[in-house]
Design a protein around this motif. Sequence first.
Motif, PDB file in Angstrom:
ATOM      1  N   CYS A  59       0.838  -1.194   0.000  1.00 51.19           N
ATOM      2  CA  CYS A  59       0.000   0.000   0.000  1.00 51.19           C
ATOM      3  C   CYS A  59       0.876   1.249   0.000  1.00 51.19           C
ATOM      4  CB  CYS A  59      -0.901   0.035   1.246  1.00 51.19           C
ATOM      5  SG  CYS A  59      -2.330  -1.068   1.207  1.00 51.19           S
ATOM      6  N   GLY A  60       0.220   2.381  -0.127  1.00 51.61           N
ATOM      7  CA  GLY A  60       0.881   3.658   0.051  1.00 51.61           C
ATOM      8  C   GLY A  60       0.499   4.274   1.381  1.00 51.61           C
ATOM      9  N   GLY A  61       0.994   5.462   1.607  1.00 49.13           N
ATOM     10  CA  GLY A  61       0.675   6.212   2.812  1.00 49.13           C
ATOM     11  C   GLY A  61       1.262   7.605   2.696  1.00 49.13           C
ATOM     12  N   SER A  62       0.926   8.472   3.660  1.00 52.30           N
ATOM     13  CA  SER A  62       1.387   9.857   3.633  1.00 52.30           C
ATOM     14  C   SER A  62       1.918  10.265   4.998  1.00 52.30           C
ATOM     15  CB  SER A  62       0.240  10.802   3.246  1.00 52.30           C
ATOM     16  OG  SER A  62      -0.278  10.479   1.968  1.00 52.30           O
ATOM     17  N   PRO A 232      -1.969   8.902  -1.351  1.00 52.23           N
ATOM     18  CA  PRO A 232      -2.538  10.247  -1.254  1.00 52.23           C
ATOM     19  C   PRO A 232      -3.318  10.730  -2.469  1.00 52.23           C
ATOM     20  CG  PRO A 232      -0.214  10.379  -1.825  1.00 52.23           C
ATOM     21  CD  PRO A 232      -0.528   8.913  -1.650  1.00 52.23           C
ATOM     22  N   LEU A 233      -4.329  11.537  -2.173  1.00 53.83           N
ATOM     23  CA  LEU A 233      -4.964  12.450  -3.124  1.00 53.83           C
ATOM     24  C   LEU A 233      -4.645  13.848  -2.612  1.00 53.83           C
ATOM     25  CD1 LEU A 233      -7.013  13.318  -5.382  1.00 53.83           C
ATOM     26  CD2 LEU A 233      -8.801  13.109  -3.634  1.00 53.83           C
ATOM     27  N   ALA A 240      -6.023  15.549   0.696  1.00 57.04           N
ATOM     28  CA  ALA A 240      -7.488  15.592   0.653  1.00 57.04           C
ATOM     29  C   ALA A 240      -8.112  14.210   0.721  1.00 57.04           C
ATOM     30  CB  ALA A 240      -7.949  16.307  -0.611  1.00 57.04           C
ATOM     31  N   GLY A 241      -7.364  13.161   0.370  1.00 59.74           N
ATOM     32  CA  GLY A 241      -7.953  11.837   0.337  1.00 59.74           C
ATOM     33  C   GLY A 241      -6.943  10.737   0.563  1.00 59.74           C
ATOM     34  N   VAL A 242      -7.464   9.577   0.997  1.00 62.71           N
ATOM     35  CA  VAL A 242      -6.676   8.355   1.201  1.00 62.71           C
ATOM     36  C   VAL A 242      -7.299   7.280   0.325  1.00 62.71           C
ATOM     37  CG1 VAL A 242      -5.987   6.590   2.866  1.00 62.71           C
ATOM     38  CG2 VAL A 242      -6.054   8.999   3.561  1.00 62.71           C
ATOM     39  N   THR A 243      -6.528   6.706  -0.602  1.00 62.83           N
ATOM     40  CA  THR A 243      -7.062   5.745  -1.567  1.00 62.83           C
ATOM     41  C   THR A 243      -7.758   4.595  -0.851  1.00 62.83           C
ATOM     42  OG1 THR A 243      -5.059   6.219  -2.832  1.00 62.83           O
ATOM     43  CG2 THR A 243      -6.526   4.510  -3.679  1.00 62.83           C
TER      44      THR A 243
END
Length: 287
Positions: A59-62, A232-233, A240-243
């Motif tokens: 996964c990704g993350g911020s 991230p978005l 603004a967003g998390v996939t």
Amino acid sequence: MPWIIFKLLMLFLDITHGGPTKIINGGDAVPGAHPHQVSLQWNQRPSLGLPGAAWYHICGGSAIDVNVVLTAAHCVDFGKASEFRVVVGDHRLYEYDGTEYPLQVSRIYLHEDWIPGLDYNNNVYPNDIAVLTLTMSFVNTNIIIPLDDDTDANADSDRTGQNCIISGWGLNDTNSDIVNTLQDRNMTVLSQTECEQYWGEGGYIFRGHICVFDGPDGTTGGSACNGDSGGPLVCQGKLAGVTSWGREGCRMPNTGDFMPSVYARVSHYRAWIEMTLGRLSGSTGRG
């Protein structure tokens, strides 16, 4: 379904081809263009009763605080904190660029109302958000991205119609070739009503979701896909967003058309995120 490849399938892809791929119809990101983006990786060996470590991007993350990452709940609800790490400064997943460094996850804070796979109140995957604390702080705290609060003087209250950026290392198609470079793409934010019309009015989208879409055309459109989850978005420099979720296979199976990509709306969960950050000194998270 949430955009995370089933664990055994992900392992098969990593072992046989070298790793997951990218956003559909995205492009190679400029190195360092998304410093907040991390690769969330899972060590599957303990779950198999084996010693040692074999880390796989899932996964990704911020980066949202000095030792904190925001990701999707479905990315981490199946394992212990010790089974996860994040890699900061990565660009090519399977090559060494000299900018990346791994940090171990120390605790996992799932949203209290996240229930894996449950569709309740006619909402799909609501509250798909999680905070991860790390054992060490980031070397460079300039990578921290501010959270969206919908109060930006230049922003509409829900960012409808804005051009925002998605990024990740997920699949570049349903049956894709494998590349390892971070991808990004500009996408347009849909209104809640528009997104509901695509996914089924009153059935899938609620105020905790934010959707992006560039039309259904399989050539000119685009989408997040498996492996992008938790990533991230970014709208006007804010997270603004998390996939979270989208069409299984990332396209319509017969036509190849796209559906909107659905994210957890950060502004909706900002109070929960800040409350969670305020209690990090406690032991309420899952180790």
